[in-house]
Design an enzyme around this catalytic site. Structure first.
Site, PDB file in Angstrom:
ATOM      1  N   ASN A  76       0.711  -1.278  -0.047  1.00  0.00           N
ATOM      2  CA  ASN A  76       0.568  -0.020  -0.271  1.00  0.00           C
ATOM      3  C   ASN A  76       0.965   1.402   0.060  1.00  0.00           C
ATOM      4  O   ASN A  76       1.540   1.524   1.707  1.00  0.00           O
ATOM      5  CB  ASN A  76      -0.891   0.243   1.541  1.00  0.00           C
ATOM      6  CG  ASN A  76      -1.880   0.998   1.389  1.00  0.00           C
ATOM      7  OD1 ASN A  76      -1.425   2.229   0.278  1.00  0.00           O
ATOM      8  ND2 ASN A  76      -2.089   1.304   2.658  1.00  0.00           N
ATOM      9  N   LYS A 111       0.199   4.525  -0.046  1.00  0.00           N
ATOM     10  CA  LYS A 111      -0.649   5.156  -0.025  1.00  0.00           C
ATOM     11  C   LYS A 111      -0.174   6.794  -0.987  1.00  0.00           C
ATOM     12  O   LYS A 111       0.113   6.533  -1.991  1.00  0.00           O
ATOM     13  CB  LYS A 111       0.251   5.486   1.782  1.00  0.00           C
ATOM     14  CG  LYS A 111      -0.220   4.706   2.531  1.00  0.00           C
ATOM     15  CD  LYS A 111       0.293   4.940   3.951  1.00  0.00           C
ATOM     16  CE  LYS A 111      -0.067   2.798   4.722  1.00  0.00           C
ATOM     17  NZ  LYS A 111      -0.408   3.887   6.053  1.00  0.00           N
ATOM     18  N   HIS A 113      -9.979   0.924   4.061  1.00  0.00           N
ATOM     19  CA  HIS A 113      -8.564   1.143   5.470  1.00  0.00           C
ATOM     20  C   HIS A 113      -9.072   2.473   6.577  1.00  0.00           C
ATOM     21  O   HIS A 113      -9.502   3.165   6.626  1.00  0.00           O
ATOM     22  CB  HIS A 113      -7.180   1.833   4.221  1.00  0.00           C
ATOM     23  CG  HIS A 113      -5.874   1.810   4.914  1.00  0.00           C
ATOM     24  ND1 HIS A 113      -5.539   2.795   5.676  1.00  0.00           N
ATOM     25  CD2 HIS A 113      -5.344   1.073   4.254  1.00  0.00           C
ATOM     26  CE1 HIS A 113      -4.663   1.827   5.894  1.00  0.00           C
ATOM     27  NE2 HIS A 113      -4.076   2.035   5.800  1.00  0.00           N
ATOM     28  N   GLU A 158      -7.867   4.281   7.549  1.00  0.00           N
ATOM     29  CA  GLU A 158      -7.392   5.741   6.850  1.00  0.00           C
ATOM     30  C   GLU A 158      -8.573   6.899   6.269  1.00  0.00           C
ATOM     31  O   GLU A 158      -8.988   8.369   6.374  1.00  0.00           O
ATOM     32  CB  GLU A 158      -5.814   6.097   6.189  1.00  0.00           C
ATOM     33  CG  GLU A 158      -4.762   6.431   7.547  1.00  0.00           C
ATOM     34  CD  GLU A 158      -3.175   5.154   6.278  1.00  0.00           C
ATOM     35  OE1 GLU A 158      -2.794   5.329   5.637  1.00  0.00           O
ATOM     36  OE2 GLU A 158      -2.363   4.855   7.296  1.00  0.00           O
ATOM     37  N   GLU A 195      -6.241  -5.138  10.124  1.00  0.00           N
ATOM     38  CA  GLU A 195      -5.590  -4.067  11.104  1.00  0.00           C
ATOM     39  C   GLU A 195      -4.978  -3.416  11.952  1.00  0.00           C
ATOM     40  O   GLU A 195      -6.153  -2.319  12.558  1.00  0.00           O
ATOM     41  CB  GLU A 195      -4.923  -3.216   9.237  1.00  0.00           C
ATOM     42  CG  GLU A 195      -4.887  -3.602   7.668  1.00  0.00           C
ATOM     43  CD  GLU A 195      -4.260  -2.409   6.799  1.00  0.00           C
ATOM     44  OE1 GLU A 195      -3.192  -2.396   6.792  1.00  0.00           O
ATOM     45  OE2 GLU A 195      -5.093  -1.604   7.036  1.00  0.00           O
ATOM     46  N   GLY A 206       1.416   1.876  10.486  1.00  0.00           N
ATOM     47  CA  GLY A 206       2.383   3.556  10.859  1.00  0.00           C
ATOM     48  C   GLY A 206       3.455   3.724  12.497  1.00  0.00           C
ATOM     49  O   GLY A 206       3.747   5.265  11.771  1.00  0.00           O
ATOM     50  N   SER A 262       2.913  -1.953  10.451  1.00  0.00           N
ATOM     51  CA  SER A 262       4.088  -2.226  10.825  1.00  0.00           C
ATOM     52  C   SER A 262       4.547  -3.571  10.381  1.00  0.00           C
ATOM     53  O   SER A 262       6.153  -4.122  11.178  1.00  0.00           O
ATOM     54  CB  SER A 262       4.708  -2.144  11.860  1.00  0.00           C
ATOM     55  OG  SER A 262       4.225  -0.512  12.290  1.00  0.00           O
TER      56      SER A 262
HETATM   57  C1  PEP Z   1      -0.908   0.208   6.125  1.00  0.00           C
HETATM   58  O1  PEP Z   1      -1.328   1.269   5.384  1.00  0.00           O
HETATM   59  O2  PEP Z   1      -2.478  -0.654   6.035  1.00  0.00           O
HETATM   60  C2  PEP Z   1       0.080  -0.863   6.624  1.00  0.00           C
HETATM   61  C3  PEP Z   1       0.454  -1.552   7.188  1.00  0.00           C
HETATM   62  O3  PEP Z   1       1.526   0.650   7.199  1.00  0.00           O
HETATM   63  P1  PEP Z   1       2.487   0.147   7.350  1.00  0.00           P
HETATM   64  O4  PEP Z   1       2.896  -1.674   7.401  1.00  0.00           O
HETATM   65  O5  PEP Z   1       2.892   1.391   7.691  1.00  0.00           O
HETATM   66  O6  PEP Z   1       2.163  -0.338   9.040  1.00  0.00           O
END
Ligand code: PEP
Length: 250
Positions: free
Chosen positions: A8, A10, A96, A98, A168, A174, A213
């Site tokens: 992803n 972003k 997601h 976000e 998630e 993040g 992460s």
């Molecule tokens: C995500 O945005 O779906 C995600 C898992 O981000 P990160 O790996 O940076 O935590």
């Protein structure tokens, strides 16, 4: 089932940088056993034509990060599932955190987007997961499964390949904080259990990803869990070598 590692990106990179990045990824993947997994790159809308071109002849698939719930009409700024299909996209991230947090997407909208994606023949990567305060209040499972049920209400699938679910936990996205292998498995196992109730014939074959992460050095433990069938990767997917390291952990 083949694990899926989905990047992803972003709001990162430029369309003009995509081709060189994909070349780097293919170079970095040489040591990983790419037959054993599927890779997808979920990019901003503007990048998708360049991504399709760069992926010609590659087994890596493309994905979008969002979609309109509408098919067509007066919806300035929106991009429909049919438009994504026409560009050649395979996956669409839906719900997601976000999008839920920064764009006020509620369960009803996420459900409508899942249906729009499915009706165009694309595959939603449906994101669910709890916030920190919900986990601390012992509500992680209830919140996550509630989002899952809401998004899949009225959805009938005939094949497990039509859906991907990503667990998630919002507090892990993040932040550098990763769920422990066993906490991640507990929630992914709960998602599997819920899917068995909703779609018993195919539930065991639906891929459930962990996201939050995930990096090269923690991927192996997470990916070894029985109900974790891949990862949705944010920060670590911006660098081809880091993404390839996660792929190698599959
Ligand atoms: C995500 O945005 O779906 C995600 C898992 O981000 P990160 O790996 O940076 O935590």
């Amino acid at each position: 089932m083949k694990p899926l590692i989905a990047a992803n990106w972003k709001l990162h990179k430029l369309p003009s940088e995509v081709a060189a990045w994909v070349t780097d990824l293919h170079g970095a993947l040489e040591t990983a056993n790419t037959d054993r997994l599927e890779l997808a790159l979920c990019a901003p809308f503007t990048h998708l034509p360049a991504l399709q071109t760069a992926l010609v002849g590659s087994s890596v698939r493309s994905g979008a990060q969002d979609v309109s719930a509408h098919d067509t009409g007066a919806y300035t700024g929106e991009v429909s599932a049919a438009m994504l299909k026409d560009v050649g996209v395979h996956y669409v991230i839906v719900g997601h955190s976000e999008r839920r947090d920064l764009h006020a997407e509620d369960d009803a909208l996420v459900g409508a987007k899942v249906k729009a994606v499915l009706s165009s023949g694309l595959v939603p990567i449906l994101c669910v997961g709890e916030r920190l305060e919900q986990r601390e209040a012992g509500q992680a499972e209830a919140v996550t499964l509630g989002q899952l049920r809401a998004a899949l209400e009225g959805v009938t699938l005939t094949s497990a390949a039509e859906l991907v679910v990503a667990y998630e936990p919002v507090w892990a996205i993040g932040t550098g904080k990763t769920a422990t292998d066993s906490d991640a498995q507990a929630l992914c196992g709960a998602i599997r259990g819920e899917l068995r109730g909703l779609m018993p014939e195919i539930a065991d074959e639906v891929r459930i990803l962990y996201g939050g992460s995930m990096k090269g050095d923690n991927a192996a433990g997470l990916l070894a869990q029985p109900d974790i069938n891949g990862g949705l990767i944010g920060s670590a997917s911006l660098d081809a070598a880091s993404l390839a390291k996660i792929a190698a952990a599959c």
